[in-house]
Structure formats: structure tokens, C-alpha cells
Design a protein around this motif. Structure first.
Motif, short mmCIF file in Angstrom:
data_model
loop_
_atom_site.label_atom_id
_atom_site.label_comp_id
_atom_site.label_asym_id
_atom_site.label_seq_id
_atom_site.Cartn_x
_atom_site.Cartn_y
_atom_site.Cartn_z
N ILE A 48 -36.14 2.38 -35.25
CA ILE A 48 -34.69 2.56 -35.39
C ILE A 48 -34.12 1.58 -36.41
CG2 ILE A 48 -32.50 2.31 -34.15
CD1 ILE A 48 -33.97 3.32 -31.65
N ALA A 49 -34.65 0.36 -36.42
CA ALA A 49 -34.11 -0.69 -37.29
C ALA A 49 -34.52 -0.52 -38.74
CB ALA A 49 -34.55 -2.07 -36.78
N HIS A 50 -35.67 0.12 -39.01
CA HIS A 50 -36.22 0.11 -40.36
C HIS A 50 -36.34 1.50 -40.99
CE1 HIS A 50 -37.60 -3.85 -38.90
NE2 HIS A 50 -37.52 -4.22 -40.16
N TYR A 51 -36.08 2.58 -40.26
CA TYR A 51 -36.32 3.91 -40.83
C TYR A 51 -35.09 4.81 -40.64
CZ TYR A 51 -41.20 2.64 -41.36
OH TYR A 51 -42.36 2.03 -41.74
N ASP A 52 -34.90 5.68 -41.59
CA ASP A 52 -33.78 6.62 -41.57
C ASP A 52 -34.03 7.65 -40.47
OD1 ASP A 52 -31.45 8.03 -42.60
OD2 ASP A 52 -32.90 9.51 -43.28
N ALA A 53 -33.02 7.89 -39.65
CA ALA A 53 -33.19 8.78 -38.50
C ALA A 53 -33.42 10.22 -38.90
CB ALA A 53 -31.96 8.67 -37.58
N LEU A 54 -32.85 10.67 -40.03
CA LEU A 54 -32.96 12.07 -40.43
C LEU A 54 -34.29 12.36 -41.10
CD1 LEU A 54 -31.72 14.88 -40.81
CD2 LEU A 54 -30.72 14.05 -42.96
N THR A 55 -34.64 11.59 -42.13
CA THR A 55 -35.81 11.89 -42.96
C THR A 55 -37.05 11.12 -42.57
OG1 THR A 55 -35.23 10.18 -44.58
CG2 THR A 55 -34.30 12.39 -44.91
N GLY A 56 -36.90 10.07 -41.79
CA GLY A 56 -38.04 9.22 -41.46
C GLY A 56 -38.44 8.28 -42.57
N LEU A 57 -37.68 8.26 -43.67
CA LEU A 57 -37.98 7.35 -44.78
C LEU A 57 -37.47 5.95 -44.44
CD1 LEU A 57 -36.90 9.56 -47.83
CD2 LEU A 57 -39.21 9.18 -46.97
N PRO A 58 -38.03 4.92 -45.11
CA PRO A 58 -37.48 3.57 -44.94
C PRO A 58 -35.98 3.55 -45.26
CG PRO A 58 -39.58 3.47 -46.08
CD PRO A 58 -39.23 4.92 -45.97
N ASN A 59 -35.23 2.75 -44.47
CA ASN A 59 -33.80 2.64 -44.71
C ASN A 59 -33.50 1.45 -45.63
OD1 ASN A 59 -34.13 0.40 -43.10
ND2 ASN A 59 -33.10 1.27 -41.31
N ARG A 60 -32.23 1.13 -45.75
CA ARG A 60 -31.82 0.08 -46.68
C ARG A 60 -32.43 -1.28 -46.30
NH1 ARG A 60 -27.41 -0.17 -50.15
NH2 ARG A 60 -26.60 1.78 -49.26
N GLU B 200 -28.49 9.68 -51.71
CA GLU B 200 -28.94 8.58 -52.56
C GLU B 200 -30.28 8.05 -52.05
OE1 GLU B 200 -24.83 6.59 -54.28
OE2 GLU B 200 -25.83 5.66 -52.57
N PHE B 201 -31.24 7.91 -52.99
CA PHE B 201 -32.57 7.43 -52.66
C PHE B 201 -32.95 6.35 -53.67
CE2 PHE B 201 -32.21 11.75 -51.23
CZ PHE B 201 -32.82 11.75 -49.98
N VAL B 202 -33.91 5.51 -53.27
CA VAL B 202 -34.48 4.50 -54.16
C VAL B 202 -35.99 4.61 -54.07
CG1 VAL B 202 -34.80 2.04 -54.58
CG2 VAL B 202 -32.54 2.91 -54.03
N VAL B 203 -36.64 4.57 -55.24
CA VAL B 203 -38.10 4.64 -55.31
C VAL B 203 -38.61 3.37 -55.97
CG1 VAL B 203 -40.08 5.89 -56.21
CG2 VAL B 203 -38.07 7.15 -55.44
N LEU B 204 -39.62 2.75 -55.37
CA LEU B 204 -40.28 1.57 -55.93
C LEU B 204 -41.65 1.98 -56.44
CD1 LEU B 204 -39.50 -1.10 -53.18
CD2 LEU B 204 -38.12 -0.45 -55.17
N LEU B 205 -41.91 1.69 -57.73
CA LEU B 205 -43.20 2.03 -58.35
C LEU B 205 -43.87 0.73 -58.79
CD1 LEU B 205 -42.01 5.03 -60.57
CD2 LEU B 205 -42.95 5.12 -58.26
N PRO B 206 -44.67 0.11 -57.93
CA PRO B 206 -45.33 -1.14 -58.29
C PRO B 206 -46.67 -0.89 -58.99
CG PRO B 206 -45.75 -0.66 -56.00
CD PRO B 206 -44.90 0.47 -56.53
N GLU B 207 -47.31 -1.99 -59.40
CA GLU B 207 -48.67 -1.98 -59.93
C GLU B 207 -48.79 -1.11 -61.19
OE1 GLU B 207 -51.46 -0.99 -56.90
OE2 GLU B 207 -50.55 -2.33 -55.42
N LEU B 208 -47.79 -1.15 -62.07
CA LEU B 208 -47.84 -0.44 -63.34
C LEU B 208 -48.36 -1.38 -64.42
CD1 LEU B 208 -44.36 1.34 -63.18
CD2 LEU B 208 -46.58 2.32 -62.60
N SER B 209 -49.17 -0.82 -65.35
CA SER B 209 -49.66 -1.65 -66.45
C SER B 209 -48.57 -1.91 -67.47
CB SER B 209 -50.86 -0.96 -67.11
OG SER B 209 -51.90 -0.78 -66.19
N SER B 210 -47.70 -0.94 -67.67
CA SER B 210 -46.60 -1.08 -68.61
C SER B 210 -45.45 -0.20 -68.14
CB SER B 210 -47.04 -0.68 -70.02
OG SER B 210 -47.39 0.69 -70.07
N GLY B 211 -44.29 -0.35 -68.81
CA GLY B 211 -43.15 0.44 -68.40
C GLY B 211 -43.34 1.93 -68.60
N THR B 212 -44.12 2.32 -69.61
CA THR B 212 -44.31 3.75 -69.88
C THR B 212 -45.19 4.43 -68.84
OG1 THR B 212 -46.19 3.21 -71.31
CG2 THR B 212 -44.02 3.40 -72.35
N ASP B 213 -45.92 3.64 -68.03
CA ASP B 213 -46.80 4.25 -67.03
C ASP B 213 -46.03 4.99 -65.95
OD1 ASP B 213 -48.92 3.27 -68.38
OD2 ASP B 213 -49.47 1.72 -66.93
#
Length: 695
Positions: free
Chosen positions: A506-518, A589-602
Motif C-alpha cells: 500500500i505504501a509503495h505501489y499504485d493501487a490501480l496499476t500495481g506500478l511503483p508510486n511516487r 503521468e508516468f516516470v521511467v528510469l533507464l539506468p546502466e546506459l553506455s551513452s545517452g543515445t542508448d
């Protein structure tokens, strides 16, 4: 008595299969080596061929480019591609590009599926996809007479030759392997049968000719070869020993009868048909009598002294033994002592002779005084009741860690039967993957130093699952302060853990989609920034807002809007990598985190997939609806060290730029002036939204 295993596997067949398998494995490794060597050699030839063409073209094209003789070097490229049968030859002319106001002028030859070449005038998407199919590619700069770089030439090679040669080599090697393996297998099988298995079959035939007790009637024959002769002599020696043991067994039986008398067990003999009974002196002594005091002795003597309740049970057990339902008669009964108290005895026996109608004639048995044992059982009765009926699992272990007993609650909680747990090492209870070796050491250390340990422990179940418990282990010592055994008590706290998990969800996930919340997004973003700073790679933060969501909400209702959000959330999770995170801030509104990239174009291929996934049609209650998304992207690290909140604001600014410039596109945040600039992404062609080529 000893039946041989006639249905077992054949040693000859098993050995032959093993020999064939070993030979096939050896030749398979040889074939693999040949295949690998051939492949490496062909690849080297391809790379050498490409290198030679690059060297020749880079030297020959310079004069033509300097003189702007486009037709001449196009002809040269066409000739080189046709002669060498390259997959493609591409020339980038920087000089002609300057005249045309472009980065370069491009010309090349690309081989099609039918073997014909077509001209290449630009690097569009279809050409790029075809070039990506090349097996090997190389490039070289084109240097002018003054040393200036005039352009670059690319040569692409396919793997057609490689595949054809390897297929041919593989077929030849497989044929060779099968032929040689077959020949060697036949030869080895024939040799084994000639020098080994024929002798084994001779031993088998001799052993099969045995009596009712499984002892061979004749000795095993001798053999020519030393090893088999030793085996034959060993078997014959064992047979002689077994026959001698038969005689010894008769002597041991007589000794056993004498031993029973010597141990002062009560002995009785009962003629079932007449009731005549014979007791020894010890039988009477157990009850405080002498045989003279009990005279005349008969089966009535037993029936008079036995407790009425036990006499009924004894009669039932005797009837079952007489009917053949029990191999032996055994009954615990109380008998009246001469002093008036009851003595517990263990009465055992069996019928040793029967008449022609199958009726019992004579029965022999023993009396043993078990009064002390029954008293001990009574003193443990209360503790045993607690052990059996407690709702908590209880485990008794020896000082060495061997499980002595478990209660029914343990079996219910773990799924293990008592027989599966008893005699197991105690550490199997601590073998859950939730605990490492240090945890077990901590438990054992606490028991050694303090005599008790208490805490949470995950216990494995028989079905492979685990469950959390609140466990206490205590050492039980004797009067000499030596540990005799350990008692473990544990209670299932799964419901408490489930409550904790529900609160965390309840504290960490969105109730509708099950995605991580803010809240969870904030934690993961800070962690991603820290990890990126430490590893030196690139993090992309994507702020996303759906285009056209409000119209769908207004047209079809909020329930359909919620269903649309759920579908799109699943699509995004499927599209992204395992290390990526997609979170819902609220609304669309959604936010996506894309870590572990070699460069910005990846991140561009990932963003392209996101646009395509979000713009694909969605079926809502029979209606096909379309939405798109505006994506704002910022990258980390930047020239100045910034925190996670600033990254989100930068991505938000870039997203609004994407909205203002037509939606359904990606905008990257420009750290120089606070504005955003477009990537080179192309919105999906299947979307009904406006499609725009991003610069």
C-alpha cells in the motif's frame, strides 16, 4: 528362499551401450573441434577479403573524389562489389557533400536476395536494417593527396560462404564419425564378449542351478583367465562358508533357547487343545509365587491372575494369531501380584505345531516384567499430551543435533511426516535460502554460550516452500550440567508477515496499476543516481504524459479510463528491460528510469519501443481506442552535480516541450538554456496520432 533378479538389465547390453556412447562422445568432440577450426578459418578469410577491398578502394577512390569524378568512382564501387561478391560497398563522399550542402554524398551497391545489386543513395531505415544483417563489416578513410580525409568507404560481407562450407564440413564429419564409431563399437563389443562376457554367462548359469534356499547345487566352474579364476574360487569359497553356516545356525538356535532361560524370562508352553500349561520358575517369581504355590497349573492359572479387561484383549489377539492374521501373539497385560498390586507383563508367543486341519496344537512364549517401563510411560503421559496437542511445532533433538521426535503440529506446519524428520540432522530446519551460514553460526553460538536462542526463522516445507516462524531453542541439561537434548518451539507468523507485506504494498505501489508510486520512485531514483555516479555509466529519466487520455475518460467513462491505464502499464513493463523502472505519479503521468546506459543515445531504441507500445490500439468494451504519449527525457550525470528532484523537474520541462510541439514525440532536456530539443526518434507508423520526424 533367495530369488534371483531374472528381470534385471543385461550387463552385456548395458556395457555395449556405454561403449557406443563413449565412442560417440569422443568423436563428437573431434567433430566439434574440426567444425570450430573450419569456421574460424573461413571467418579469417572473410575478414582478410574485406580488409583487402578496403585497402584497394581507399587508395583508388581518392583521385576520383578530388576531381569530383562521381561516375568513375561509382563505376569502381560497382565493379568491386560484383567481383568480390560483397554484401554491400558504401562510399561517403565528404567533398561532394559540401557542394550539395549535406554531411556527405553517399553511393553504394547492396546485394539483394536474388543475388542482384541495387544502388544505394541514402541511409534510410530499410537500408540500415539490411546492412545490419551483414555478417561482418569494415571501414577505412579515403585520404586525398594532401592528407585530407575526403570520405569513408564501408565494405559489408555476408555469411553465405561460411554457411555453405560449414554445412558441407559438418555433413562430412558426421558421416566419418558414424562410420568410425560403428566399426569401433562392433570391434570392442566382440572383444568384450569373447574375453569377458562368455565367462560371466558361465558363472550366471552355475548360480541359477540352485536349491530352494538359493544355494547353487554345484560349484562354479574354473576359468582360464586369472581375474575370472579368482572370482570363481571366491564364489566357491563363499558357498562352502554358507553351507557351514547352516549347521552353525542349528547350534545357535539351541543356544538361543538356553539364553532365554539364562536371562530369567518367564517361559510358558501351552497345549491349546487340552489346556495343559507349563511355566518355568521365573514365570511364577514375577508374580511373587513359587510354582508349588500355583499348582495345579493350567491355562486357568493365567486366566485367574490376569486383569479381566486385559484378558479380553489377549483372547482377541490369540484368535487373530490362530486365524493367521498375526504372525506372532503379543499382548501387554496386568496380572495380580501375590501382595495384591498389579504387575505389568509383556506376553509373547507363537504356535509351533498345527494339526492336519490347521488347528493350533502347541504354543510357546515368554513373560517379561515391564512394570517399570509402564510407570515411566505414565510419568511422561502429561508431557506427551502437551507435546501431541500443542498448536506450536515442537522438535526434540539430541545433543549432537539429530532429531529425536516431532509433534503433530510440526507435521501439519511443514508437511513432513514424522518418519521423514526423525533421525535427520537438525540443521535441515535452518536450510532455508532465507538464511545464510552466518545465521546458523549465530544460532549455534547462542546455544553454546547461553543455552537458548530466540528469534525469527524461515522453516522449509516438504513441498519446497518456506514459512516464517517465531522460534525458541533451549538446551536441556542433566545433573552434571551436560546437555542431553534440545527442545525447539516455533509458531507460524505468516499472517504477520502478510500484514507487513500488505502495508508495504500500500505504501509503495499504485493501487490501480500495481506500478511503483511516487514514494518508491523517489527511493529508486536516488539509488539509481548513486549507482550511476559510482559506476560511471548513464541514467535516463523519462517523464511521460498520455495524449488524448482525457477524451477517452470523458467519452467512455472513468472505468474504461482505468482499464486503459492498466493495459498501458502492462505494455510498458513488457517493453522495458529488467533493470528499468516505470512508476505512476497519478492520473496519466508516468516516470521511467533507464539506468546502466553506455551513452545517452542508448536510450533511443527503448524510447522508440515505448512510443510504439503506447500508441498501439487498445480494445475497451468493444471499442478500439488510440492514445499516444509525450516523453520528456533528461540524462545523468550532467556538467553540474544535481539531485534526483531536479532531474524530475528537467524531464517534466522536456515533456511539456513535447506537448507544445505536437505531442506523440520525445524531447530531451537541454541543460544549456533550460529548453528541450528533439531526438531523432520517429513516432510509430501505426498510430492515428500525428506523426513527426524528430530532428
Amino acid at each position: 528362499m533367495a530369488a534371483t533378479n531374472q528381470g534385471g538389465p543385461s550387463l552385456l547390453t548395458r556395457t555395449t551401450l556405454i561403449v557406443v556412447a563413449v565412442i560417440l562422445v569422443v568423436f563428437a568432440f573431434h567433430a566439434l573441434y574440426v567444425y570450430t577450426s573450419e569456421r574460424s578459418e573461413i571467418i579469417d578469410d572473410i575478414e582478410l577479403d574485406v580488409a583487402e577491398s578496403l585497402k584497394r578502394l581507399s587508395k583508388s577512390l581518392g583521385p576520383f573524389i578530388e576531381s569530383y569524378a562521381v561516375n568513375e568512382y561509382e563505376s569502381l564501387v560497382t565493379t568491386e562489389a560484383a567481383l568480390k561478391r560483397h554484401f554491400a560497398v558504401i562510399v561517403e563522399d565528404f567533398e561532394m557533400g559540401e557542394i550539395l550542402g549535406q554531411p556527405y554524398y553517399l553511393f553504394g551497391q547492396l546485394r539483394q536476395g536474388d543475388g542482384q545489386y541495387v544502388d544505394v543513395q541514402a541511409r534510410d531505415t530499410s537500408i540500415t536494417e539490411q546492412l545490419d544483417q551483414a555478417f561482418y563489416a569494415g571501414s577505412a578513410p579515403i585520404i586525398g593527396s594532401s592528407g585530407k580525409v575526403l570520405g569513408e568507404v564501408w565494405v559489408y560481407a555476408s555469411d553465405d560462404i561460411l554457411v555453405k562450407k560449414l554445412d558441407r564440413a559438418l555433413l562430412e564429419e558426421l558421416f566419418t564419425v558414424l562410420v568410425l564409431a560403428g566399426i569401433l563399437s562392433l570391434l570392442l563389443t566382440a572383444v568384450l564378449r569373447r574375453y569377458f562376457f562368455n565367462s560371466i554367462l558361465g558363472i550366471d548359469a552355475a548360480l541359477k542351478n540352485s536349491d530352494q534356499e538359493g544355494i547353487p547345487k554345484a560349484p562354479v566352474p574354473s576359468f582360464r583367465y586369472r581375474e575370472l579364476a579368482v572370482l570363481s574360487n571366491g564364489i566357491n569359497t563363499m558357498l562352502d562358508s554358507i553351507k557351514g553356516s547352516r549347521e552353525n545356525l542349528k547350534i545357535e538356535r539351541r543356544r538361543l533357547r538356553n539364553t532365554i532361560i539364562g536371562t530369567r524370562s518367564g517361559i510358558w508352553e501351552w497345549n491349546v487343545q487340552t489346556g495343559e500349561t507349563v511355566f518355568n520358575e521365573r514365570w511364577a517369581e514375577i508374580l511373587g509365587y513359587s510354582l508349588e504355590e500355583l499348582a495345579p497349573i493350567s491355562i486357568e492359572t493365567w486366566m485367574t491372575l490376569a486383569h479381566p479387561e486385559d484378558l479380553q484383549r489377549s483372547s482377541e489377539l490369540l484368535d487373530k494369531h490362530f486365524r493367521g492374521e498375526l504372525d506372532y501373539y503379543e499382548c501387554e497385560a496386568r496380572m495380580r501380584h501375590k501382595n495384591g498390586h498389579w504387575v505389568w507383563i509383556l506376553d509373547r508367543g507363537s504356535v509351533q505345531s498345527w494339526d492336519e486341519h490347521g488347528r493350533p496344537l502347541v504354543m510357546y512364549g515368554t513373560h517379561q516384567d515391564i512394570t517399570e517401563r509402564k510407570q515411566a510411560e505414565a510419568s511422561l503421559s502429561m508431557a506427551a499430551g502437551v507435546f501431541r496437542h500443542a498448536r506450536e511445532g515442537i522438535v526434540l533433538t539430541s545433543a549432537g543435533g539429530t532429531i529425536l521426535d516431532v509433534n503433530s503440529a510440526f507435521c501439519t506446519l511443514t508437511g513432513y511426516a514424522r518418519s521423514e524428520a526423525v533421525n535427520q540432522n537438525y540443521e535441515f530446519m535452518l536450510a532455508s535460502d532465507h538464511h545464510n551460514r552466518d545465521f546458523r553460526k549465530q544460532v549455534l553460538s547462542s546455544l553454546e554460550n547461553e543455552g537458548v536462542w530466540s528469534g525469527e526463522c524461515w522453516i522449509p516445507c516438504r513441498n519446497g516452500s518456506v514459512f516464517p516462524t517465531l522460534m525458541t531453542i533451549a538446551a536441556v541439561s542433566n545433573n552434571d550440567n551436560e546437555i542431553e537434548h534440545y527442545v525447539t518451539l516455533f509458531a507460524d507468523i505468516s499472517h504477520l508477515k502478510q500484514n507487513e507485506e500488505q502495508l508495504r504494498q500500500i505504501a509503495h505501489y499504485d493501487a490501480l496499476t500495481g506500478l511503483p508510486n511516487r514514494l518508491l520512485l523517489s527511493e529508486r531514483l536516488r539509488h539509481a543516481v548513486s549507482t550511476t555516479r559510482r559506476h560511471g555509466d548513464v541514467l535516463a529519466v523519462v517523464f511521460m504524459d498520455l495524449d488524448g487520455f482525457k477524451a477517452i475518460n470523458d467519452t467512455y467513462g472513468h472505468a474504461s479510463g482505468d482499464e486503459l491505464l492498466i493495459v498501458l502499464a502492462r505494455r510498458m513493463q513488457t517493453t522495458l528491460r529488467e533493470c528499468d523502472t516505470v512508476a505512476r505519479l497519478g492520473g496519466d503521468e508516468f516516470v521511467v528510469l533507464l539506468p546502466e546506459l553506455s551513452s545517452g543515445t542508448d536510450c533511443k531504441p527503448i524510447l522508440t519501443r515505448l512510443l510504439a507500445a503506447l500508441s498501439a490500439p487498445v480494445d475497451l468494451a468493444g471499442h478500439s481506442v488510440h492514445v499516444s504519449a509525450s516523453l520528456g527525457v533528461t540524462l545523468y550525470p550532467q556538467a553540474q552535480d544535481i539531485d534526483a528532484d531536479i532531474l524530475l523537474r528537467q524531464a517534466d520541462i522536456a515533456m511539456y516541450q513535447a506537448k507544445q510541439r505536437g505531442k506523440n514525440q520525445v524531447r530531451f532536456f537541454n541543460g544549456m538554456d533550460g529548453s528541450a530539443f528533439n531526438s531523432r526518434l520517429v513516432p510509430p507508423a501505426s498510430s492515428d496520432q500525428s506523426e513527426k520526424q524528430l530532428d
